[in-house]
Design a protein around this motif. Sequence first.
Motif, PDB file in Angstrom:
ATOM      1  N   GLY A 165      -5.097 -10.614 -23.649  1.00  0.00           N
ATOM      2  CA  GLY A 165      -3.912  -9.800 -22.267  1.00  0.00           C
ATOM      3  C   GLY A 165      -5.105  -8.435 -21.368  1.00  0.00           C
TER       4      GLY A 165
ATOM      5  N   HIS B 248      -4.669  -0.460 -18.285  1.00  0.00           N
ATOM      6  CA  HIS B 248      -4.329   0.845 -19.441  1.00  0.00           C
ATOM      7  C   HIS B 248      -5.508   2.141 -19.631  1.00  0.00           C
ATOM      8  CE1 HIS B 248      -0.337  -0.001 -18.543  1.00  0.00           C
ATOM      9  NE2 HIS B 248      -0.343  -0.889 -18.336  1.00  0.00           N
TER      10      HIS B 248
ATOM     11  N   TYR C 102       0.414   2.248  -9.500  1.00  0.00           N
ATOM     12  CA  TYR C 102      -0.626   2.107 -11.162  1.00  0.00           C
ATOM     13  C   TYR C 102      -0.158   2.650 -12.139  1.00  0.00           C
ATOM     14  CZ  TYR C 102      -2.478   4.700  -6.914  1.00  0.00           C
ATOM     15  OH  TYR C 102      -3.487   5.814  -6.351  1.00  0.00           O
ATOM     16  N   ALA C 103      -1.042   1.898 -12.798  1.00  0.00           N
ATOM     17  CA  ALA C 103      -0.899   1.430 -14.381  1.00  0.00           C
ATOM     18  C   ALA C 103      -0.293   3.257 -15.303  1.00  0.00           C
ATOM     19  CB  ALA C 103      -2.128   1.076 -15.382  1.00  0.00           C
TER      20      ALA C 103
ATOM     21  N   ILE D 157       0.063   3.932 -22.004  1.00  0.00           N
ATOM     22  CA  ILE D 157       0.577   3.424 -23.208  1.00  0.00           C
ATOM     23  C   ILE D 157       0.596   3.916 -23.861  1.00  0.00           C
ATOM     24  CG2 ILE D 157       1.621   1.327 -21.447  1.00  0.00           C
ATOM     25  CD1 ILE D 157      -1.235  -0.397 -22.319  1.00  0.00           C
TER      26      ILE D 157
ATOM     27  N   ILE E 250       4.652   5.458 -24.006  1.00  0.00           N
ATOM     28  CA  ILE E 250       5.889   4.631 -24.932  1.00  0.00           C
ATOM     29  C   ILE E 250       5.840   5.541 -26.679  1.00  0.00           C
ATOM     30  CG2 ILE E 250       5.343   2.742 -23.169  1.00  0.00           C
ATOM     31  CD1 ILE E 250       4.231   1.927 -25.365  1.00  0.00           C
TER      32      ILE E 250
ATOM     33  N   TRP F 190       9.598   4.632 -26.923  1.00  0.00           N
ATOM     34  CA  TRP F 190       9.931   3.889 -27.911  1.00  0.00           C
ATOM     35  C   TRP F 190      10.633   2.899 -28.824  1.00  0.00           C
ATOM     36  CZ3 TRP F 190       8.232   0.164 -22.349  1.00  0.00           C
ATOM     37  CH2 TRP F 190       8.399   0.802 -21.688  1.00  0.00           C
TER      38      TRP F 190
ATOM     39  N   MET G 296       7.850  -6.416 -21.704  1.00  0.00           N
ATOM     40  CA  MET G 296       7.310  -7.893 -21.972  1.00  0.00           C
ATOM     41  C   MET G 296       7.049  -9.120 -21.260  1.00  0.00           C
ATOM     42  SD  MET G 296       4.273  -5.984 -22.653  1.00  0.00           S
ATOM     43  CE  MET G 296       3.324  -7.594 -23.722  1.00  0.00           C
TER      44      MET G 296
ATOM     45  N   HIS H 250      13.532  -1.070 -13.312  1.00  0.00           N
ATOM     46  CA  HIS H 250      12.533  -2.565 -13.523  1.00  0.00           C
ATOM     47  C   HIS H 250      10.866  -1.832 -12.792  1.00  0.00           C
ATOM     48  CE1 HIS H 250      15.115  -5.176 -13.390  1.00  0.00           C
ATOM     49  NE2 HIS H 250      15.531  -5.388 -12.675  1.00  0.00           N
ATOM     50  N   LEU H 251      10.305  -2.788 -14.040  1.00  0.00           N
ATOM     51  CA  LEU H 251       8.871  -2.574 -14.016  1.00  0.00           C
ATOM     52  C   LEU H 251       8.130  -3.989 -12.491  1.00  0.00           C
ATOM     53  CD1 LEU H 251       8.095  -2.269 -17.466  1.00  0.00           C
ATOM     54  CD2 LEU H 251       7.847  -0.639 -15.797  1.00  0.00           C
TER      55      LEU H 251
ATOM     56  N   LEU I 274       2.241  -5.188 -13.483  1.00  0.00           N
ATOM     57  CA  LEU I 274       1.954  -5.434 -15.415  1.00  0.00           C
ATOM     58  C   LEU I 274       2.249  -7.283 -15.701  1.00  0.00           C
ATOM     59  CD1 LEU I 274       2.534  -5.415 -18.537  1.00  0.00           C
ATOM     60  CD2 LEU I 274       4.898  -4.107 -17.838  1.00  0.00           C
ATOM     61  N   PRO I 275       1.660  -8.094 -15.816  1.00  0.00           N
ATOM     62  CA  PRO I 275       1.618  -9.361 -15.900  1.00  0.00           C
ATOM     63  C   PRO I 275       2.972  -9.968 -17.256  1.00  0.00           C
ATOM     64  CG  PRO I 275      -0.320  -8.877 -16.425  1.00  0.00           C
ATOM     65  CD  PRO I 275       0.329  -7.466 -16.261  1.00  0.00           C
TER      66      PRO I 275
ATOM     67  N   ASN J 235       3.340   5.629  -7.074  1.00  0.00           N
ATOM     68  CA  ASN J 235       2.849   4.555  -6.481  1.00  0.00           C
ATOM     69  C   ASN J 235       2.789   4.469  -5.056  1.00  0.00           C
ATOM     70  OD1 ASN J 235       2.934   3.079  -9.120  1.00  0.00           O
ATOM     71  ND2 ASN J 235       4.873   2.319  -8.993  1.00  0.00           N
TER      72      ASN J 235
ATOM     73  N   ARG K 243      13.196  -0.195  -6.747  1.00  0.00           N
ATOM     74  CA  ARG K 243      12.350  -1.354  -8.082  1.00  0.00           C
ATOM     75  C   ARG K 243      13.670  -2.180  -8.097  1.00  0.00           C
ATOM     76  NH1 ARG K 243       8.608   0.608 -11.807  1.00  0.00           N
ATOM     77  NH2 ARG K 243       7.600   2.125 -11.111  1.00  0.00           N
TER      78      ARG K 243
HETATM   79  C1  HEC Z   1      -2.975  -6.044 -14.342  1.00  0.00           C
HETATM   80  C2  HEC Z   1      -3.594  -4.601 -14.885  1.00  0.00           C
HETATM   81  C3  HEC Z   1      -2.445  -4.679 -16.204  1.00  0.00           C
HETATM   82  C4  HEC Z   1      -2.480  -5.519 -17.022  1.00  0.00           C
HETATM   83  C5  HEC Z   1      -3.843  -6.478 -17.476  1.00  0.00           C
HETATM   84  C6  HEC Z   1      -1.674  -4.988 -18.027  1.00  0.00           C
HETATM   85  N1  HEC Z   1      -1.134  -4.366 -17.637  1.00  0.00           N
HETATM   86 FE1  HEC Z   1       0.756  -2.752 -18.847  1.00  0.00          FE
HETATM   87  N2  HEC Z   1       1.041  -2.277 -16.525  1.00  0.00           N
HETATM   88  C7  HEC Z   1      -0.195  -2.159 -15.376  1.00  0.00           C
HETATM   89  C8  HEC Z   1       1.212  -1.354 -14.384  1.00  0.00           C
HETATM   90  C9  HEC Z   1       0.530  -1.481 -12.939  1.00  0.00           C
HETATM   91  C10 HEC Z   1       2.499  -0.705 -14.788  1.00  0.00           C
HETATM   92  C11 HEC Z   1       3.362   0.309 -14.338  1.00  0.00           C
HETATM   93  C12 HEC Z   1       4.281  -0.954 -14.028  1.00  0.00           C
HETATM   94  C13 HEC Z   1       5.147  -0.373 -12.925  1.00  0.00           C
HETATM   95  O1  HEC Z   1       5.494   1.066 -12.260  1.00  0.00           O
HETATM   96  O2  HEC Z   1       6.331  -0.131 -13.005  1.00  0.00           O
HETATM   97  C14 HEC Z   1       1.838  -1.572 -15.970  1.00  0.00           C
HETATM   98  C15 HEC Z   1       3.420  -0.549 -17.858  1.00  0.00           C
HETATM   99  C16 HEC Z   1       3.166  -1.166 -18.847  1.00  0.00           C
HETATM  100  C17 HEC Z   1       4.665  -0.905 -20.120  1.00  0.00           C
HETATM  101  C18 HEC Z   1       5.676  -0.340 -19.197  1.00  0.00           C
HETATM  102  C19 HEC Z   1       5.932   1.239 -19.464  1.00  0.00           C
HETATM  103  C20 HEC Z   1       5.712   2.672 -18.960  1.00  0.00           C
HETATM  104  O3  HEC Z   1       5.442   3.590 -19.445  1.00  0.00           O
HETATM  105  O4  HEC Z   1       7.086   1.979 -18.117  1.00  0.00           O
HETATM  106  C21 HEC Z   1       3.564  -1.527 -20.469  1.00  0.00           C
HETATM  107  C22 HEC Z   1       4.860  -1.638 -21.789  1.00  0.00           C
HETATM  108  C23 HEC Z   1       2.593  -2.221 -20.791  1.00  0.00           C
HETATM  109  N3  HEC Z   1       2.835  -2.186 -19.304  1.00  0.00           N
HETATM  110  C24 HEC Z   1       2.233  -2.745 -21.629  1.00  0.00           C
HETATM  111  C25 HEC Z   1       1.150  -3.464 -21.364  1.00  0.00           C
HETATM  112  C26 HEC Z   1       0.353  -4.276 -22.202  1.00  0.00           C
HETATM  113  C27 HEC Z   1       1.156  -4.637 -23.995  1.00  0.00           C
HETATM  114  C28 HEC Z   1      -0.498  -5.602 -22.167  1.00  0.00           C
HETATM  115  C29 HEC Z   1      -2.097  -5.640 -22.789  1.00  0.00           C
HETATM  116  C30 HEC Z   1      -0.771  -7.490 -22.992  1.00  0.00           C
HETATM  117  C31 HEC Z   1      -0.846  -5.108 -20.539  1.00  0.00           C
HETATM  118  N4  HEC Z   1       0.590  -4.027 -20.914  1.00  0.00           N
HETATM  119  C32 HEC Z   1      -1.586  -5.193 -19.437  1.00  0.00           C
HETATM  120  C33 HEC Z   1      -0.995  -2.775 -15.356  1.00  0.00           C
HETATM  121  C34 HEC Z   1      -0.872  -3.519 -16.213  1.00  0.00           C
END
Ligand code: HEC
Length: 419
Positions: free
Chosen positions: A63, A69, A91-92, A95, A103, A106, A115, A125-126, A130-131, A163, A172
Amino acid sequence: MVVTKLGMEAGMKLSRGRVVAAVAAVLIVGGWAVWHPSIAPVEGRAAFPPEQIARGAELAAVGDCGVCHTTDGSRPYASGRGVPTPFGVVYATNITSDPDTGIGKWSEAAFRRAMRDGIDREGRHLYPVLPYPHFTRATDQDIAAMYAFLMTRAPVHADAPPNQLPFPLNQRVVLAGWNLLYLSPGPWRADPAHDADWNRGAYLVEAIGHCGACHTPRNVLGAEKGGQALSGGEAENWYAPPLQAASPAREAWTVDSLATYLHTGFDAHHGAAAGPMTAVTDELAKVPAADVRAMAVYLASMMPNPAPVSVVVHDGANPVFAGACGGCHGVDAPMTRSGAPSLALSTAVNAPTPRGVIQVILRGLPWREGQAAPYMPSFASALTDGQVADLAAYLRSTYSDKPAWSDLPAEVAKIRGAS
Ligand code: HEC
Ligand code: HEC
Ligand code: HEC
């Protein structure tokens, strides 16, 4: 606003009017059902079986969690990486298991909701950067394994920068409308018409691997276009080729060549993974061979099966090519003699857009200390825009039988300007 980056459909021009109209529509649709409850924080540390943590690590590699991250290898998953989108930078977040900035508080239920539905623990909302439109297809068991893996990472105290998104996209709540339009939550369902390997691969590609995030074209609101899965997209101004019937690959992709490319970042019949694909293959190198092979089985089943073509190997009549490139790509160069594929086999050279070729000339392939990975220097400072455009035209006419690319100087200027 960065209009040219990740997720834009090839060649599409975003007019401001269209965006505003589309956003207004989303706001109206999203006006209801925007409230989601906060999920109670958990205190203390849970223990997880080592096998579950190990499986979670493999799934996290499929993933690409670490690609977005992790920015600093000494602080894995604490991120802060800005992910460019056509709308701005998101911004990622952190985690790690840090209770305040990560987290750590969580529950598994809160993680599963993020997820599946793209909602954070507190009910916000995210962004679909984050895919989650893909991760929503993950099984409960796999989500639990990823949770176990992340909750056992060392806590790092680090906040992500705010962001950079324009109003109203920085609200959001607009994502409630986006989700109504484009999210169909729920786990993957196996297709009984195919065997277990194919289904395993389909699941890994579509759900956890989220390959469509780059390889599927997106609409004006940044959602992957329905019915066009893996038909070719864009990532950070790189061309992400189709991975199905429309593949422009010169030589057919087979299960073996796909498995080799995905697991090692290089295949002798197609060349090296460049640009944003390098990070993907670096992650897949950590995934068990059987899982990568299942992904290859699924993808190969969709690839075309063109008749083999004889590849004519030319040598540079172009002085810039002879000087800058011939030492590696020339007919008599040591690299060519030791089996590197002819540029005629590069999908980028045979693609409908010159973007991949321009990018690889400007950026090269990264040097990786201590690894036997393919390396190509960046020519960004050595060559002018005009020379890059000339070279791209030369590669196309010499190594491909496809029609010439148009607007090369403009494409070069655009890509250089955006980097
Ligand atoms: C393409 C980039 C990308 C990938 C690949 C990605 N993420 Fe993220 N993720 C993000 C971004 C950007 C955010 C913040 C989104 C927002 O602020 O709304 C995020 C947010 C999150 C959050 C929420 C955290 C919070 O504090 O709110 C979780 C949980 C998370 N990701 C888990 C994962 C996991 C598990 C994977 C792999 C399976 C993953 N992400 C892969 C970009 C990514
Ligand atoms: C972050 C964006 C991104 C993601 C995610 C991504 N790819 Fe790619 N992929 C690319 C780009 C860009 C290229 C073109 C690389 C080049 O020019 O060498 C590429 C190239 C490829 C190729 C070579 C195609 C050809 O004909 O040369 C294959 C195969 C591939 N990707 C498979 C996958 C699979 C499978 C996944 C999911 C596990 C995936 N990709 C996820 C961006 C991405
Ligand atoms: C130091 C050796 C070296 C030099 C110099 C070099 N390359 Fe490369 N190039 C490579 C390697 C290694 C690869 C990866 C193997 C492959 O994909 O064929 C590659 C791949 C490519 C690809 C295929 C990329 C893809 O994603 O399909 C293109 C196009 C390319 N080079 C063009 C050029 C051009 C044009 C020049 C001169 C401006 C140049 N290269 C100079 C080593 C070199």
